[in-house]
Motif scaffolding. Structure first.
Motif, PDB file in Angstrom:
ATOM      1  N   GLU A 119      16.927 -44.299   2.450  1.00 23.40           N
ATOM      2  CA  GLU A 119      15.962 -44.174   1.349  1.00 23.40           C
ATOM      3  C   GLU A 119      16.594 -43.491   0.134  1.00 23.40           C
ATOM      4  O   GLU A 119      16.381 -43.909  -1.004  1.00 23.40           O
ATOM      5  N   GLU A 120      17.377 -42.446   0.369  1.00 20.13           N
ATOM      6  CA  GLU A 120      18.048 -41.750  -0.735  1.00 20.13           C
ATOM      7  C   GLU A 120      19.084 -42.647  -1.409  1.00 20.13           C
ATOM      8  O   GLU A 120      19.206 -42.653  -2.634  1.00 20.13           O
ATOM      9  N   LEU A 121      19.806 -43.430  -0.614  1.00 19.89           N
ATOM     10  CA  LEU A 121      20.774 -44.373  -1.183  1.00 19.89           C
ATOM     11  C   LEU A 121      20.071 -45.384  -2.079  1.00 19.89           C
ATOM     12  O   LEU A 121      20.495 -45.622  -3.213  1.00 19.89           O
ATOM     13  N   LEU A 122      18.993 -45.978  -1.581  1.00 21.79           N
ATOM     14  CA  LEU A 122      18.290 -46.989  -2.370  1.00 21.79           C
ATOM     15  C   LEU A 122      17.715 -46.386  -3.642  1.00 21.79           C
ATOM     16  O   LEU A 122      17.684 -47.048  -4.692  1.00 21.79           O
ATOM     17  N   LYS A 123      17.299 -45.133  -3.592  1.00 27.40           N
ATOM     18  CA  LYS A 123      16.822 -44.447  -4.796  1.00 27.40           C
ATOM     19  C   LYS A 123      17.960 -44.262  -5.796  1.00 27.40           C
ATOM     20  O   LYS A 123      17.779 -44.448  -7.001  1.00 27.40           O
ATOM     21  N   ILE A 124      19.151 -43.912  -5.311  1.00 24.05           N
ATOM     22  CA  ILE A 124      20.313 -43.784  -6.198  1.00 24.05           C
ATOM     23  C   ILE A 124      20.560 -45.119  -6.901  1.00 24.05           C
ATOM     24  O   ILE A 124      20.762 -45.160  -8.117  1.00 24.05           O
ATOM     25  N   LEU A 125      20.562 -46.208  -6.128  1.00 28.03           N
ATOM     26  CA  LEU A 125      20.797 -47.529  -6.722  1.00 28.03           C
ATOM     27  C   LEU A 125      19.775 -47.816  -7.823  1.00 28.03           C
ATOM     28  O   LEU A 125      20.141 -48.247  -8.923  1.00 28.03           O
ATOM     29  N   THR A 126      18.519 -47.557  -7.537  1.00 28.32           N
ATOM     30  CA  THR A 126      17.459 -47.786  -8.528  1.00 28.32           C
ATOM     31  C   THR A 126      17.645 -46.873  -9.735  1.00 28.32           C
ATOM     32  O   THR A 126      17.565 -47.326 -10.885  1.00 28.32           O
ATOM     33  N   ASP A 127      17.926 -45.607  -9.489  1.00 32.54           N
ATOM     34  CA  ASP A 127      18.062 -44.632 -10.583  1.00 32.54           C
ATOM     35  C   ASP A 127      19.207 -44.955 -11.536  1.00 32.54           C
ATOM     36  O   ASP A 127      19.131 -44.642 -12.721  1.00 32.54           O
ATOM     37  N   GLU A 172      20.182 -53.477  -9.510  1.00 34.97           N
ATOM     38  CA  GLU A 172      19.215 -54.353  -8.847  1.00 34.97           C
ATOM     39  C   GLU A 172      19.690 -54.581  -7.416  1.00 34.97           C
ATOM     40  O   GLU A 172      20.872 -54.866  -7.179  1.00 34.97           O
ATOM     41  N   HIS A 173      18.774 -54.452  -6.473  1.00 35.46           N
ATOM     42  CA  HIS A 173      19.140 -54.603  -5.063  1.00 35.46           C
ATOM     43  C   HIS A 173      17.958 -55.107  -4.261  1.00 35.46           C
ATOM     44  O   HIS A 173      16.805 -54.936  -4.668  1.00 35.46           O
ATOM     45  N   THR A 174      18.273 -55.748  -3.144  1.00 32.28           N
ATOM     46  CA  THR A 174      17.261 -56.225  -2.204  1.00 32.28           C
ATOM     47  C   THR A 174      17.698 -55.791  -0.818  1.00 32.28           C
ATOM     48  O   THR A 174      18.879 -55.918  -0.481  1.00 32.28           O
ATOM     49  N   THR A 175      16.765 -55.299  -0.025  1.00 32.16           N
ATOM     50  CA  THR A 175      17.101 -54.849   1.325  1.00 32.16           C
ATOM     51  C   THR A 175      16.270 -55.601   2.349  1.00 32.16           C
ATOM     52  O   THR A 175      15.060 -55.762   2.177  1.00 32.16           O
ATOM     53  N   HIS A 176      16.946 -56.066   3.400  1.00 33.84           N
ATOM     54  CA  HIS A 176      16.315 -56.779   4.510  1.00 33.84           C
ATOM     55  C   HIS A 176      16.488 -55.939   5.767  1.00 33.84           C
ATOM     56  O   HIS A 176      17.608 -55.585   6.122  1.00 33.84           O
ATOM     57  N   THR A 225      21.654 -54.642   2.536  1.00 32.45           N
ATOM     58  CA  THR A 225      21.299 -54.542   1.123  1.00 32.45           C
ATOM     59  C   THR A 225      22.220 -55.444   0.308  1.00 32.45           C
ATOM     60  O   THR A 225      23.437 -55.421   0.496  1.00 32.45           O
ATOM     61  N   THR A 226      21.607 -56.216  -0.577  1.00 32.05           N
ATOM     62  CA  THR A 226      22.317 -57.180  -1.411  1.00 32.05           C
ATOM     63  C   THR A 226      22.432 -56.641  -2.834  1.00 32.05           C
ATOM     64  O   THR A 226      21.426 -56.196  -3.406  1.00 32.05           O
ATOM     65  N   ILE A 227      23.657 -56.684  -3.389  1.00 28.94           N
ATOM     66  CA  ILE A 227      23.889 -56.297  -4.783  1.00 28.94           C
ATOM     67  C   ILE A 227      24.962 -57.215  -5.382  1.00 28.94           C
ATOM     68  O   ILE A 227      25.652 -57.923  -4.663  1.00 28.94           O
ATOM     69  N   LYS A 269      29.946 -50.208 -10.155  1.00 29.62           N
ATOM     70  CA  LYS A 269      29.140 -49.196 -10.856  1.00 29.62           C
ATOM     71  C   LYS A 269      28.723 -48.084  -9.885  1.00 29.62           C
ATOM     72  O   LYS A 269      28.819 -46.898 -10.209  1.00 29.62           O
ATOM     73  N   PHE A 270      28.276 -48.459  -8.691  1.00 27.14           N
ATOM     74  CA  PHE A 270      27.870 -47.479  -7.689  1.00 27.14           C
ATOM     75  C   PHE A 270      29.054 -46.603  -7.271  1.00 27.14           C
ATOM     76  O   PHE A 270      28.938 -45.379  -7.221  1.00 27.14           O
TER      77      PHE A 270
END
Length: 162
Positions: A6-14, A18-22, A139-141, A148-149
């Motif tokens: 959850e923290e990783l996905l928040k970093i990506l968003t912040d 753009e990302h999608t997680t399955h 997670t797809t990016i 960038k990450f």
């Protein structure tokens, strides 16, 4: 401190990635992961964590279906007699467990110097897939967003043709 999914996905968003997680059942090998890749766009990865005889650490990220010859890879990345990192070193250096190895673990690198190697051929694709620090999701990016990450995590990767 070790990041959660959850923290990783928040970093990506912040940072505007753009990302999608399955979500899927836990997978521990490339072969197991392939069974759960239907409907996930992009190429899938193989992530290898090495320690060489000089105690240098490497995270090598390439295409899931690419055969790897360790001796040839060692020459390309400048590793002296590499061996796979043991689970305790994997947790200590990248904050993840076996089966969850991913370039997203750069968010956890604090006390160790880890050289991140990205396969140039993989980076030529439109979308890339990696575990988001756990092996129960993918997670797809975009490749530019992976760079960038990694730069956000102060890990400028080396991009080479593996």
């Amino acid at each position: 401190m070790r990041q959660t999914q959850e923290e990783l996905l928040k970093i990506l968003t912040d940072i505007g990635i753009e990302h999608t997680t399955h979500e899927h059942p836990a997978v521990f090998t490339v072969e197991e992961a392939a069974r759960h890749s239907d409907g996930i766009e992009g190429v899938h990865s193989k992530n290898l964590f090495f320690k060489d005889k000089k105690k240098k650490l490497f995270l090598v990220v390439t295409l899931a279906d690419k055969p790897i010859k360790i001796k040839e890879l060692a020459k390309k990345i400048g590793a002296k007699s590499p061996s796979f990192g043991k689970p305790d070193l994997l947790m200590e250096a990248l904050g993840i467990t076996p089966g969850s190895v991913t370039p997203f673990a750069a968010a956890n690198i604090k006390a160790h110097e880890v050289t991140v190697i990205l396969d140039e051929e993989m980076m030529e694709n439109d979308l890339l897939n990696f575990h988001p620090l756990v092996n129960t999701a993918t997670t797809t990016i975009a490749p530019r967003d992976l760079i960038k990450f990694l730069e956000h995590c102060h890990k400028s990767p080396e991009i080479i043709r593996i």
